[in-house]
Design a protein around this motif. Structure first.
Motif, PDB file in Angstrom:
ATOM      1  N   GLY A  53       0.793  -1.218   0.000  1.00 29.19           N
ATOM      2  CA  GLY A  53       0.000   0.000   0.000  1.00 29.19           C
ATOM      3  C   GLY A  53       0.825   1.268   0.000  1.00 29.19           C
ATOM      4  O   GLY A  53       0.303   2.358  -0.269  1.00 29.19           O
ATOM      5  N   VAL A  54       2.121   1.148   0.320  1.00 21.18           N
ATOM      6  CA  VAL A  54       3.013   2.315   0.297  1.00 21.18           C
ATOM      7  C   VAL A  54       4.231   2.021  -0.586  1.00 21.18           C
ATOM      8  O   VAL A  54       5.319   2.543  -0.362  1.00 21.18           O
ATOM      9  N   LYS A  55       4.037   1.183  -1.587  1.00 27.48           N
ATOM     10  CA  LYS A  55       5.161   0.684  -2.376  1.00 27.48           C
ATOM     11  C   LYS A  55       5.950   1.782  -3.082  1.00 27.48           C
ATOM     12  O   LYS A  55       7.134   1.633  -3.369  1.00 27.48           O
ATOM     13  N   HIS A  56       5.293   2.914  -3.352  1.00 27.53           N
ATOM     14  CA  HIS A  56       5.928   4.004  -4.082  1.00 27.53           C
ATOM     15  C   HIS A  56       6.573   5.022  -3.157  1.00 27.53           C
ATOM     16  O   HIS A  56       7.221   5.956  -3.615  1.00 27.53           O
ATOM     17  N   GLU A  57       6.399   4.868  -1.845  1.00 30.40           N
ATOM     18  CA  GLU A  57       6.836   5.879  -0.889  1.00 30.40           C
ATOM     19  C   GLU A  57       8.318   5.731  -0.563  1.00 30.40           C
ATOM     20  O   GLU A  57       8.765   4.669  -0.159  1.00 30.40           O
ATOM     21  N   ILE A  58       9.066   6.808  -0.681  1.00 27.02           N
ATOM     22  CA  ILE A  58      10.486   6.753  -0.320  1.00 27.02           C
ATOM     23  C   ILE A  58      10.671   6.875   1.186  1.00 27.02           C
ATOM     24  O   ILE A  58      11.657   6.444   1.749  1.00 27.02           O
ATOM     25  N   ILE A  59       9.701   7.484   1.879  1.00 27.81           N
ATOM     26  CA  ILE A  59       9.691   7.504   3.351  1.00 27.81           C
ATOM     27  C   ILE A  59       8.565   6.574   3.789  1.00 27.81           C
ATOM     28  O   ILE A  59       7.517   6.991   4.264  1.00 27.81           O
ATOM     29  N   GLU A  60       8.801   5.288   3.588  1.00 27.94           N
ATOM     30  CA  GLU A  60       7.733   4.296   3.731  1.00 27.94           C
ATOM     31  C   GLU A  60       7.291   4.101   5.171  1.00 27.94           C
ATOM     32  O   GLU A  60       6.121   3.816   5.436  1.00 27.94           O
ATOM     33  N   ASP A  61       8.213   4.265   6.127  1.00 29.14           N
ATOM     34  CA  ASP A  61       7.845   4.053   7.525  1.00 29.14           C
ATOM     35  C   ASP A  61       6.836   5.108   7.984  1.00 29.14           C
ATOM     36  O   ASP A  61       5.844   4.789   8.637  1.00 29.14           O
ATOM     37  N   GLY A  62       7.070   6.369   7.611  1.00 29.12           N
ATOM     38  CA  GLY A  62       6.123   7.417   7.954  1.00 29.12           C
ATOM     39  C   GLY A  62       4.782   7.219   7.287  1.00 29.12           C
ATOM     40  O   GLY A  62       3.727   7.415   7.904  1.00 29.12           O
ATOM     41  N   ALA A  63       4.819   6.804   6.010  1.00 31.08           N
ATOM     42  CA  ALA A  63       3.574   6.596   5.266  1.00 31.08           C
ATOM     43  C   ALA A  63       2.760   5.445   5.845  1.00 31.08           C
ATOM     44  O   ALA A  63       1.529   5.519   5.949  1.00 31.08           O
ATOM     45  N   LEU A  64       3.443   4.370   6.248  1.00 32.69           N
ATOM     46  CA  LEU A  64       2.732   3.220   6.819  1.00 32.69           C
ATOM     47  C   LEU A  64       2.137   3.585   8.181  1.00 32.69           C
ATOM     48  O   LEU A  64       0.989   3.221   8.491  1.00 32.69           O
ATOM     49  N   GLY A  65       2.888   4.309   8.992  1.00 36.36           N
ATOM     50  CA  GLY A  65       2.359   4.744  10.277  1.00 36.36           C
ATOM     51  C   GLY A  65       1.147   5.641  10.114  1.00 36.36           C
ATOM     52  O   GLY A  65       0.177   5.547  10.873  1.00 36.36           O
ATOM     53  N   LYS A  66       1.195   6.490   9.113  1.00 38.03           N
ATOM     54  CA  LYS A  66       0.066   7.385   8.826  1.00 38.03           C
ATOM     55  C   LYS A  66      -1.181   6.581   8.463  1.00 38.03           C
ATOM     56  O   LYS A  66      -2.284   6.875   8.926  1.00 38.03           O
TER      57      LYS A  66
END
Length: 402
Positions: A231-244
């Protein structure tokens, strides 16, 4: 001409007064954050179970740090866990290190990540590859350049269960090696005490969610229901995006302090520092260019502008009321920036007092790094991370900012 000069000075003074107000708020937020954020190891343990934990550890070109990380994970006092180490197409001896450890310890599962599909960031894909091998009820994600005290997993599980949480993230101690990182990190870290502070993350009435990639644990069912790393495969700051996503989906999450229990490397040298600064700004620009430019100027004024104005006021003194006001406001602004840098360096990062004295230089590095990120956002290879070059315009826009 004198009227124009006075109007210019008064206008700058008004901006500086705003900067002083912003720094007063920032410093209060920092003090509250250090004072009120709960600790990983300070709670009443009411946990009755010991569910299996799958530690998911992606590693790409990590031969320098991986051994220490694995040693710290192997020696955990928690009994029911496995360590899934994913070799993410490494070009050094990372795969060999994993293989040797796996031969000696049955808890370690060696996974060789398949080729990264288009549209995925490398670490996100490696985490998904690790998840597919996980058999635990709880998933603990960490980084290969992180080291852990022997009771960290036990504490994390007990904390999660005692508070009936869906997810828990721990703030690590940020390790730094070179001069440039040591003077820059305090300036960046001041912002973590505002929007992404633990006080906001832990507040159920706020939608703020954030994970530190170096250590977060969550229920496997929660991870699956928010879409996993896919669900956050494109995110370079994936940890923040997943927590969000976890927080916005209504799950109960918490952020705690663990600087005395977990060490993590933020930037290994000036090259990774530069790319780390760029990767904070690039996704934001691709989400909204106007917002990114606005944030850049806000950061520039907050972190840096008071210093050159103060120097100019001292070196080129003009005996007018407007000039005196400008000098005084720039002095107060500069002192507040120094105060924030000192608090963060000593209380948050455990750096030497001398590193905070280089606040103007550290601020300039941050501003230039952000500017470079803006200028390169739509180039073919806008940012390099862990030996891969990414064109962020090929990925869906990120929603995580500094």
């Amino acid at each position: 001409m004198d009227i124009v000069f006075d109007v210019f000075n008064y206008s700058l003074s008004a901006i500086l007064i705003g900067i002083c107000g912003a720094w007063t708020y920032l410093i209060k937020s920092m003090v509250d954050s250090f004072r009120l954020t709960p600790y990983l190891d300070r709670f009443k343990n009411t946990a009755q179970a010991s569910p299996k934990v799958s530690i998911i550890l992606p590693a790409r070109n990590e031969e320098e740090f991986l051994g220490r990380c694995l040693d710290s994970l192997i020696n955990q006092d928690y009994e029911n866990y496995e360590i899934i180490v994913i070799d993410d197409s490494s070009e050094d001896s990372t795969a060999n290190i994993i293989s040797e450890y796996a031969k000696k310890n049955l808890k370690i599962i060696h996974v060789s990540a398949r080729q990264k599909p288009d549209g995925w960031m490398g670490k996100n894909w490696a985490c998904m590859e690790g998840y597919r091998k996980a058999t635990g009820e709880l998933l603990l994600f960490t980084d290969a350049d992180t080291t852990h005290q022997k009771n960290v997993v036990s504490l994390a599980v007990a904390h999660l269960l005692s508070f009936d949480l869906d997810a828990l993230s721990t703030i690590p101690k940020m390790r730094t090696f070179d001069f440039w990182t040591k003077i820059t990190l305090p300036m960046i870290s001041t912002f973590l005490h505002t929007r992404f502070s633990a006080l906001n993350v832990n507040n159920p009435s706020k939608k703020t969610g954030y994970f530190f990639g170096s250590f977060f644990i969550l229920k496997k069912t929660t991870y699956e229901q928010v879409g996993m790393h896919e669900g956050v495969k494109h995110e370079i700051i994936e940890d923040g995006a997943l927590g969000k996503k976890v927080k916005e989906s209504g799950y109960k999450m918490k952020m705690v302090r663990g600087e005395h229990l977990i060490d993590a490397v933020w930037a290994r040298d000036k090259t990774t520092l530069w790319n780390a600064l760029k990767r904070l700004m690039i996704p934001l620009y691709l989400q909204s260019g106007k917002i990114a430019i606005g944030i850049f100027f806000a950061v520039m004024f907050l972190l840096f502008v008071p210093f050159p104005i103060l120097v100019a006021s001292i070196l080129l003194p003009v005996e007018t009321l407007s000039s005196k006001i400008l000098c005084i406001t720039s002095l107060i602004g500069s002192l507040l920036i120094y105060t924030g840098a000192i608090i963060e360096a000593k209380k948050g990062l455990e750096l030497r007092f001398a590193h905070a004295l280089f606040a103007p230089l550290g601020s300039l590095v941050v501003v230039l790094g952000f500017l470079t990120g803006l200028l390169q956002a739509k180039k073919t290879s806008s940012v390099t991370w862990r030996g891969r070059s990414y064109s962020m315009k090929d990925h869906t826009q990120s929603s995580i900012s500094v």
